[in-house]
Design an enzyme around this catalytic site. Structure first.
Site, PDB file in Angstrom:
ATOM      1  N   SER A  49       0.828  -1.207   0.000  1.00  0.00           N
ATOM      2  CA  SER A  49       0.000   0.000   0.000  1.00  0.00           C
ATOM      3  C   SER A  49       0.860   1.254   0.000  1.00  0.00           C
ATOM      4  CB  SER A  49      -0.913   0.006   1.229  1.00  0.00           C
ATOM      5  OG  SER A  49      -1.659  -1.178   1.326  1.00  0.00           O
ATOM      6  N   SER A  50       1.887   1.278   0.844  1.00  0.00           N
ATOM      7  CA  SER A  50       2.757   2.453   0.927  1.00  0.00           C
ATOM      8  C   SER A  50       3.545   2.670  -0.356  1.00  0.00           C
ATOM      9  CB  SER A  50       3.733   2.304   2.105  1.00  0.00           C
ATOM     10  OG  SER A  50       3.043   2.129   3.314  1.00  0.00           O
ATOM     11  N   TYR A 139      -1.766 -11.079   3.340  1.00  0.00           N
ATOM     12  CA  TYR A 139      -1.932  -9.690   3.784  1.00  0.00           C
ATOM     13  C   TYR A 139      -3.412  -9.473   4.092  1.00  0.00           C
ATOM     14  CZ  TYR A 139      -1.338  -4.544   3.607  1.00  0.00           C
ATOM     15  OH  TYR A 139      -1.298  -3.196   3.890  1.00  0.00           O
ATOM     16  N   LYS A 167       0.369 -10.845   7.552  1.00  0.00           N
ATOM     17  CA  LYS A 167       0.526  -9.419   7.869  1.00  0.00           C
ATOM     18  C   LYS A 167      -0.860  -8.925   8.221  1.00  0.00           C
ATOM     19  CE  LYS A 167       1.901  -4.922   5.960  1.00  0.00           C
ATOM     20  NZ  LYS A 167       0.678  -4.158   6.253  1.00  0.00           N
ATOM     21  N   SER A 169      -3.381  -6.284   9.257  1.00  0.00           N
ATOM     22  CA  SER A 169      -3.650  -4.853   9.348  1.00  0.00           C
ATOM     23  C   SER A 169      -5.093  -4.561   9.712  1.00  0.00           C
ATOM     24  CB  SER A 169      -3.291  -4.161   8.021  1.00  0.00           C
ATOM     25  OG  SER A 169      -1.905  -4.194   7.806  1.00  0.00           O
ATOM     26  N   GLY A 192       0.156  -4.908  11.822  1.00  0.00           N
ATOM     27  CA  GLY A 192       0.011  -3.971  10.725  1.00  0.00           C
ATOM     28  C   GLY A 192      -0.264  -2.542  11.166  1.00  0.00           C
ATOM     29  N   ASP A 194       0.135   0.719  12.778  1.00  0.00           N
ATOM     30  CA  ASP A 194       1.290   1.266  13.486  1.00  0.00           C
ATOM     31  C   ASP A 194       0.908   1.829  14.855  1.00  0.00           C
ATOM     32  OD1 ASP A 194       2.286   0.650  11.031  1.00  0.00           O
ATOM     33  OD2 ASP A 194       2.933   2.672  10.507  1.00  0.00           O
ATOM     34  N   GLU A 195      -0.328   2.324  14.967  1.00  0.00           N
ATOM     35  CA  GLU A 195      -0.781   2.926  16.217  1.00  0.00           C
ATOM     36  C   GLU A 195      -0.919   1.898  17.346  1.00  0.00           C
ATOM     37  OE1 GLU A 195      -2.962   5.026  12.762  1.00  0.00           O
ATOM     38  OE2 GLU A 195      -2.229   3.015  13.263  1.00  0.00           O
ATOM     39  N   GLY A 211       3.441   1.342   7.520  1.00  0.00           N
ATOM     40  CA  GLY A 211       3.561   2.403   6.537  1.00  0.00           C
ATOM     41  C   GLY A 211       4.170   3.692   7.047  1.00  0.00           C
TER      42      GLY A 211
END
Length: 305
Positions: A49-50, A139, A167, A169, A192, A194-195, A211
């Protein structure tokens, strides 16, 4: 199945690098790869995605991977995301990935049509069969793909000996526990979102693929070390600081990736160009936001690293 320890730790999602004409910049790709080597991350997740893969051609994605591998091979664990919205192109990218010697390939499910689970499994297995000597990572990003990895679908995919994990997310930390349980300790789950890196690791994620890691790799490397050494109060403080930074990265008129690239230009003197349409580039009103995000990253590095 290979030694899974090479996947543990911090694996940034690789950003797209464009020249002034908006085409893939081999020089930018190589510079970004070297940047990650210098920062000391474990590996890279390329063409996800990134990396703006959904807006790139098969030729674009091959060019990106070729230039990543020219710099990173033997120095970083490389996972290449190969999913396209048809099996034929995905197979072509899987074969190309194996020829270049990546450690693993990864794939989201096909998007748009609501396919039954047996069709999704057939799609993933066809991709994996095209790279028979390469690990395969599922993913799971249901909020974008429109379909979630269910326990029944994961059980089916675990029949494929090349599947090493997920992975994950989805925003549910419990999903990490579920996939770990189904894998019986033989597969990995990558955090996945990040927060929630801290929460995901405590729930059993072996590492993370994210990301925003690329904008502040030192912070995630430090967070990972704090978790490993059991300094959880300090880890929580750092996670909160990271989340504040992410809050600034995602509220611009331009896309998060455009903001991150602008931050990298300020903090690291990395010029990766803009983003590919229809992703929105940064606007004039985003400049103060970019400067603030860059400042917050520098301050957090001084405090925690």
């Amino acid at each position: 199945m290979s030694d899974l320890s090479k996947y543990h730790g911090i694996i940034p999602a690789f950003y797209a690098a464009y020249d002034e004409a908006g085409e893939i910049s081999p020089e930018g790709v190589r510079a970004l790869t070297q940047y990650f080597i210098d920062k000391g991350v474990k590996g890279l997740y390329v063409n996800g995605s990134s990396g703006e893969c959904i807006y790139q051609s098969v030729a674009d994605r091959k060019l990106v991977l070729e230039n990543v591998m020219a710099v990173a091979k033997g120095k970083l664990t490389i996972i290449n995301h190969v999913a396209c919205n048809n099996t034929k192109d995905s197979i072509e990218l899987a074969k190309h990935s194996e020829e270049l010697g990546v450690d693993a390939i990864a794939a989201i499910p096909p998007i748009y049509f609501r396919l039954p689970e047996h069709a999704i499994a057939a799609y993933w297995n066809a991709i994996s069969d095209a790279a028979p000597n390469t690990d395969f990572i599922i993913y799971n990003i249901p909020q974008l793909a429109g379909v979630a990895l269910t326990p029944s679908l994961y059980r089916e995919m675990l029949k494929n000996p090349r599947v090493i994990g997920v992975k994950n997310s989805s925003m549910l930390v419990q999903d990490i526990e579920i996939f770990n349980s189904l894998g019986q300790g033989k597969q990995l789950v990558f955090n996945g979102p990040d927060e929630q890196f801290l929460g995901g690791r405590l729930m059993g994620a072996a590492g993370g693929i994210g990301g925003t890691y690329g904008a502040m790799p030192e912070l995630f490397l430090t967070l990972d070390k704090l978790i490993a050494t059991g300094e959880l109060e300090r880890a929580k403080e750092l996670q909160y600081a990271i989340n504040d930074i992410i809050g600034h990265l995602v509220v611009g008129r331009g896309s998060m990736y455009a903001v991150i690239k602008a931050v990298l230009k300020i903090n690291e003197n990395l010029d990766l160009g803009s983003v590919r349409s229809p992703l929105a580039p940064i606007a004039e009103e985003d400049k103060n936001l970019v400067a603030k995000a860059a400042e917050l990253i520098r301050e957090a590095k001084e405090k925690f690293c």
